[in-house]
Write an enzyme that holds these catalytic residues in place. Structure first.
Site, PDB file in Angstrom:
ATOM      1  N   HIS A 368      24.764   5.138 -44.412  1.00 22.21           N
ATOM      2  CA  HIS A 368      23.975   6.361 -44.213  1.00 22.21           C
ATOM      3  C   HIS A 368      24.803   7.537 -43.714  1.00 22.21           C
ATOM      4  O   HIS A 368      24.218   8.525 -43.259  1.00 22.21           O
ATOM      5  CB  HIS A 368      22.856   6.102 -43.194  1.00 22.21           C
ATOM      6  CG  HIS A 368      21.698   5.332 -43.741  1.00 22.21           C
ATOM      7  ND1 HIS A 368      20.675   5.909 -44.461  1.00 22.21           N
ATOM      8  CD2 HIS A 368      21.392   4.015 -43.674  1.00 22.21           C
ATOM      9  CE1 HIS A 368      19.790   5.001 -44.808  1.00 22.21           C
ATOM     10  NE2 HIS A 368      20.198   3.837 -44.344  1.00 22.21           N
ATOM     11  N   LYS A 559      14.861  19.202 -37.839  1.00 21.61           N
ATOM     12  CA  LYS A 559      15.655  17.987 -38.047  1.00 21.61           C
ATOM     13  C   LYS A 559      16.465  17.752 -36.784  1.00 21.61           C
ATOM     14  O   LYS A 559      16.465  18.577 -35.867  1.00 21.61           O
ATOM     15  CB  LYS A 559      16.566  18.100 -39.275  1.00 21.61           C
ATOM     16  CG  LYS A 559      17.484  19.316 -39.263  1.00 21.61           C
ATOM     17  CD  LYS A 559      18.311  19.381 -40.540  1.00 21.61           C
ATOM     18  CE  LYS A 559      17.478  19.702 -41.736  1.00 21.61           C
ATOM     19  NZ  LYS A 559      17.589  18.754 -42.823  1.00 21.61           N
ATOM     20  N   ARG A 560      17.153  16.636 -36.736  1.00 22.61           N
ATOM     21  CA  ARG A 560      18.019  16.356 -35.594  1.00 22.61           C
ATOM     22  C   ARG A 560      19.006  17.503 -35.400  1.00 22.61           C
ATOM     23  O   ARG A 560      19.538  18.051 -36.364  1.00 22.61           O
ATOM     24  CB  ARG A 560      18.757  15.034 -35.842  1.00 22.61           C
ATOM     25  CG  ARG A 560      19.669  14.576 -34.731  1.00 22.61           C
ATOM     26  CD  ARG A 560      20.055  13.108 -34.948  1.00 22.61           C
ATOM     27  NE  ARG A 560      20.604  12.871 -36.270  1.00 22.61           N
ATOM     28  CZ  ARG A 560      21.892  12.907 -36.574  1.00 22.61           C
ATOM     29  NH1 ARG A 560      22.788  13.214 -35.638  1.00 22.61           N
ATOM     30  NH2 ARG A 560      22.312  12.644 -37.790  1.00 22.61           N
ATOM     31  N   LYS A 565      24.456  20.050 -39.334  1.00 20.56           N
ATOM     32  CA  LYS A 565      23.182  20.477 -39.905  1.00 20.56           C
ATOM     33  C   LYS A 565      22.992  21.987 -39.776  1.00 20.56           C
ATOM     34  O   LYS A 565      22.079  22.558 -40.355  1.00 20.56           O
ATOM     35  CB  LYS A 565      22.030  19.713 -39.263  1.00 20.56           C
ATOM     36  CG  LYS A 565      22.088  18.204 -39.570  1.00 20.56           C
ATOM     37  CD  LYS A 565      20.959  17.446 -38.913  1.00 20.56           C
ATOM     38  CE  LYS A 565      21.074  15.953 -39.125  1.00 20.56           C
ATOM     39  NZ  LYS A 565      20.747  15.520 -40.491  1.00 20.56           N
ATOM     40  N   THR A 667      15.717  13.221 -45.802  1.00 20.39           N
ATOM     41  CA  THR A 667      14.386  12.926 -46.343  1.00 20.39           C
ATOM     42  C   THR A 667      13.411  14.045 -45.981  1.00 20.39           C
ATOM     43  O   THR A 667      12.394  14.216 -46.642  1.00 20.39           O
ATOM     44  CB  THR A 667      13.843  11.587 -45.815  1.00 20.39           C
ATOM     45  OG1 THR A 667      13.908  11.565 -44.383  1.00 20.39           O
ATOM     46  CG2 THR A 667      14.647  10.421 -46.381  1.00 20.39           C
ATOM     47  N   LYS A 671      10.142  15.746 -48.042  1.00 21.22           N
ATOM     48  CA  LYS A 671       8.789  15.936 -47.495  1.00 21.22           C
ATOM     49  C   LYS A 671       8.352  17.389 -47.619  1.00 21.22           C
ATOM     50  O   LYS A 671       7.189  17.668 -47.929  1.00 21.22           O
ATOM     51  CB  LYS A 671       8.772  15.480 -46.034  1.00 21.22           C
ATOM     52  CG  LYS A 671       9.054  13.994 -45.854  1.00 21.22           C
ATOM     53  CD  LYS A 671       9.445  13.654 -44.419  1.00 21.22           C
ATOM     54  CE  LYS A 671      10.027  12.261 -44.324  1.00 21.22           C
ATOM     55  NZ  LYS A 671      10.654  11.974 -43.014  1.00 21.22           N
TER      56      LYS A 671
END
Length: 848
Positions: A368, A559-560, A565, A667, A671
């Site tokens: 991952h 998100k985290r 990111k 993911t 969504k």
């Protein structure tokens, strides 16, 4: 027959209003010990949860008996995280009883929505990894694929996040404080797990070489089961989580002599193992605890798998791989490979070569991450002290593997060093990703780009040895929770438009595209989005104290929190827009609400600094009358599944802006698209496939590709050149650096600014101009309401590929070789009682 007319159904299992109503009252009285007049909200919630669980158990037992009778091959999904989300509403949806439950509760003057809101969410995961595991468990049940999820029953899950003075503050997640009505304790299913000590070699009575592990201590893992029901099907599986207990909880002799702490010391030490999700592992004690957790749950799980398998007549451990397909969800369960060898060789006396064939055939490994620092390694000294027998086994696996490498690539010492299970540069350590690769028959990435980069970079040496083991399985999400449950109005419109059954055949969403030309359909589509935005605005007002306008563009980044990111790239663009409006208050910009959410790891200072920056910008922007009529910023605290179900349906724009080549898949991006948001993103992770599916014209692309990022780094990237050459970029950074957003404190954000100007590891400055220009394009398109609505409809219509059902079918076909099990809806449980894991309870002493 209408649900309200089914008056003669069994009270414990009937799906009609009267059966549900009576079962609720029975559970309130006989489980909670309350009568209606004095029942609290929690009593009502618990009674309803048990009422729904009664119906789950009926189907679970029926499925388990069928699996047992058919000797079904079973998937064992090993994961350190299972982020299930709230159970009540999801289980009512899967059983098809939501309306009946609402009517039953209404007849008792009880607010069903209040009960749903009251539920404590199990915080057994950090983010995407755990949520993916939950989606996959739900899909396997829906597809009637026999499966057991194995993990840890953390007493305290991922922390609850508070924002104080803009900073993240972690609070203990006491998700079990009122009990958990969805789980079933299995105290007779328990296993001993050893730690520390030493090993002793000896020859047995047949002259065979054997090793005995003499541990320093032993703890016991006790099973807790949670049923996982499929959507509108008889399919049902379960999640088995392990709780750590002391072998002997109370030392009576120590207590008698006044050593009161010593009397319970073993209990406290043992139960620490399952105390909290992901302890901070910066200190040595944290590393030891995390390694203990990983070994604890894989040991319990493998012992349980062997126990179940051997209950079938004539079975031996040599056929374990024929009964099970075990999937390692990232490297956290990779110790299962060494533990399987220990159990097969030391406990069940298989020859090494035969045990190794069973082990490799049993396991598959899902990677991952592309971040080298996220590929777990454990210092050799720590590993050996905690798991001395496993270190010997790892050494033996490595010795045999490297001999094979040397035979295939003679004289290539550099290759041998790259693939070794032991990293001998600096402090020697065990490489868990290497162990997972060597011990698995299949290795997969989770997006097409991610898998290609695995093959070309972090796992390239293994791909060169075993190209046939590698494959891609792009992630997916369950549409039942993230569309039907989270966005009921849109789900209803979809059903009215294309008919029933689309959520289990998600490719049927393509039928929506023809309706994008209808004025009436687009009007209804916009009205649903508007209502979802109003719902999120209410949440922001209640939990953040910030007023936001549902008529504005909702630009959402949840998100985290992590540097790769790039939430701080978004922050730079917000500051740029702020400066534009300050310079020209009459500037014609589309009004926007910027919504952020996500948690930073407790020990990750830079991520916490990003949270502080976002909240500081929010405080300044929201209070500035020059700009706050056209832009506002909200940081929604404690992002979790419950909050996600509010946020995804409300989004107009989905921020997926990670540095190309860093995100494995994502993911959240799926969504958002499934709920009609348009994506602004880089060609990273599953963004690539989302763009391919929804069409480049329905996706806002910016930024460098992974190849361009690599070339820029190789060419001597200097972020200061970009800073000096772009006036808007320089102005944004300087405004942050001068303390404008934090009361003039020039030092507060210095670490972030210095990291950008000196290194910029994640290429924010390199992508800044393209990102800001792309946001300007977003404004232009959003002004054309009809065009935006058509693009939104196409995003939903073309997202059918991203169902977790599709992903599970691919795993079943290519890796697990597991087929859906036949289930008869008319079967009963009138036969001999069985254990729901397809076996009978073992003796009280455990598996051995």
């Amino acid at each position: 027959m209408r649900a309200s007319e089914r008056m003669s159904e069994p009270v414990r299992t009937g799906l009609g209003v009267e059966a549900i109503r009576q079962d609720f009252l029975d559970n309130l009285r006989y489980v909670q010990g309350r009568f209606a007049r004095v029942a609290t909200l929690n009593d009502q919630y618990q009674a309803l949860a048990y009422t729904v669980r009664d119906r789950l158990l009926e189907r679970w037992l029926r499925a388990a008996e069928s699996f047992l009778r058919n000797v079904s091959r079973t998937v064992c999904y090993l994961s350190a995280e299972f982020l299930l989300g709230p159970h009540l509403a999801a289980n009512m949806l899967s059983l098809g009883i939501h309306d009946a439950v609402r009517e039953a509760m209404s007849s008792l003057d009880i607010d069903l929505d209040a009960l749903i809101e009251h539920e404590e969410e199990p915080g057994l995961g950090n983010g995407g990894l755990g949520r993916l595991a939950a989606c996959y468990m739900e899909s396997m049940a829906t597809l009637k694929v026999p499966a057991i999820g194995y993990g840890i029953r953390y007493e305290f899950g991922i922390f609850d996040q508070e924002i104080r003075d803009g900073w993240q503050v972690e609070r203990t997640d006491k998700w079990l404080r009122y009990g958990n009505p969805w789980e079933i304790a299995r105290p007779t299913i328990s296993f001993g797990v050893k730690f520390g000590g030493r090993t002793e070699a000896y020859n047995d009575d047949q002259g065979r070489y054997r090793v005995r592990w003499v541990p320093e201590r032993e703890v016991r893992g006790v099973a807790y089961d949670t049923p996982i029901h499929g959507y509108r099907t008889e399919g049902a599986n379960f999640l088995r989580l392990w709780h750590a207990q002391a072998v002997e909880s109370f030392d009576f002799q120590a207590f008698n002599v006044g050593d009161y702490y010593g009397a319970v010391e073993a209990k406290v030490r043992s139960e620490t193992i399952s105390k909290v999700l992901y302890p901070n592992d910066q200190a040595a004690a944290g590393k030891a605890l995390r390694l203990s957790q990983q070994y604890f749950f894989v040991s319990c799980s493998l012992q349980d798998m062997i126990r179940i398998h051997l209950q079938a007549p004539g079975k031996s451990v040599a056929s374990l791989h024929e009964k099970y397909a075990a999937q390692l969800n990232d490297t956290h369960p990779a110790l299962a490979i060494a533990e399987a060898m220990r159990l097969l060789v030391d406990e069940h006396l298989l020859p090494w070569d035969e045990a190794w064939q069973v082990t490799q055939a049993l396991f598959g490994y899902t990677n991952h991450t592309l971040l080298p620092e996220a590929l777990e390694t454990w210092p050799l000294g720590l590993f050996g002290r905690l798991l001395p027998r496993h270190l010997e086994i790892v050494f033996e696996i490595n010795h045999r593997f490297l001999n094979e490498v040397r035979r295939r690539f003679p004289g290539d010492a550099a290759r041998v060093a790259r693939v070794s299970l032991i990293d001998e540069t600096g402090e020697k350590s065990v490489r868990m990703a290497h162990l997972a690769c060597v011990g698995s028959h299949a290795i997969n990435g989770v997006a097409a780009l991610h898998t290609r980069l695995l093959q070309q970079s972090v796992l390239q040496p293994f791909y060169e040895i075993w190209p046939e083991r590698f494959g891609n399985k792009t992630n997916g999400v369950t549409p039942r929770r993230f569309l039907q449950l989270a966005n009921p109005a849109l789900s209803t419109l979809i059903t009215q438009t294309i008919g029933e059954g689309w959520s289990t055949q998600l490719d049927r969403l393509a039928e929506l595209e023809a309706h994008a030309a209808s004025d009436e359909f687009r009007t209804r589509w916009r009205a649903i989005k508007q209502a979802n935005k109003a719902r999120l605005a209410h949440h922001a007002r209640a939990h953040c104290g910030i007023e936001i306008d549902p008529d504005w563009l909702f630009d959402i980044h949840v998100k985290r929190i992590h540097e790769y990111k790039r939430q701080h790239l978004n922050a730079l663009a917000i500051v740029t827009r702020y400066l534009r409006l300050k310079a020209d208050p009459g500037l014609d910009l589309v009004p926007r609400v910027y919504v952020f959410g996500g948690k930073a790891a407790p020990g990750y200072f830079m991520a916490k600094c990003i949270i502080k920056l976002l909240n500081s910008i929010a405080q300044t922007v929201n209070a500035d009358v020059d700009v706050n009529a056209r832009m506002r910023v909200v940081f929604v605290p404690n992002f979790r599944v419950q909050v996600a179900e509010l946020i995804y349906p409300a989004a107009d724009l989905s921020e997926q802006i990670s540095t190309a080549g860093k995100e494995a898949s994502g993911t959240g991006n799926m969504k958002f698209a499934l709920n009609g948001a348009l994506t602004i993103g880089t060609l990273d992770g599953a963004n690539v496939e989302i763009r391919d599916r929804v069409g480049a014209e329905n996706f806002f692309l910016f930024g460098q590709t992974e190849t361009e990022v690599h070339a820029l780094r190789a060419g001597g990237y200097d972020p200061r050149v970009l800073y000096e050459s772009d006036p808007e970029l320089k102005a944004a950074i300087d405004l942050i650096a001068c303390g404008h957003f934090c009361g003039g404190d020039r030092d507060l954000f210095r670490p972030l600014i210095d990291s950008l100007l000196e290194r910029d590891d994640y290429m924010l400055l390199a992508d800044y101009r393209a990102y800001v220009d792309c946001q300007d394009r977003v404004d232009q398109v959003y002004r054309d309401t009809e065009r935006w609505t058509r693009m939104s409809i196409r995003n939903v219509a073309r997202s059918g590929y991203f169902s977790s059902d599709r992903a599970i079918r691919e795993y079943c076909r290519d890796i697990w070789h597991v087929a859906p099990a036949p289930l008869d809806a008319d079967e009963t449980t009138a036969k001999a009682p069985i254990d729901t894991d397809a076996g009978t309870d073992p003796p009280r002493s455990g598996a051995r």
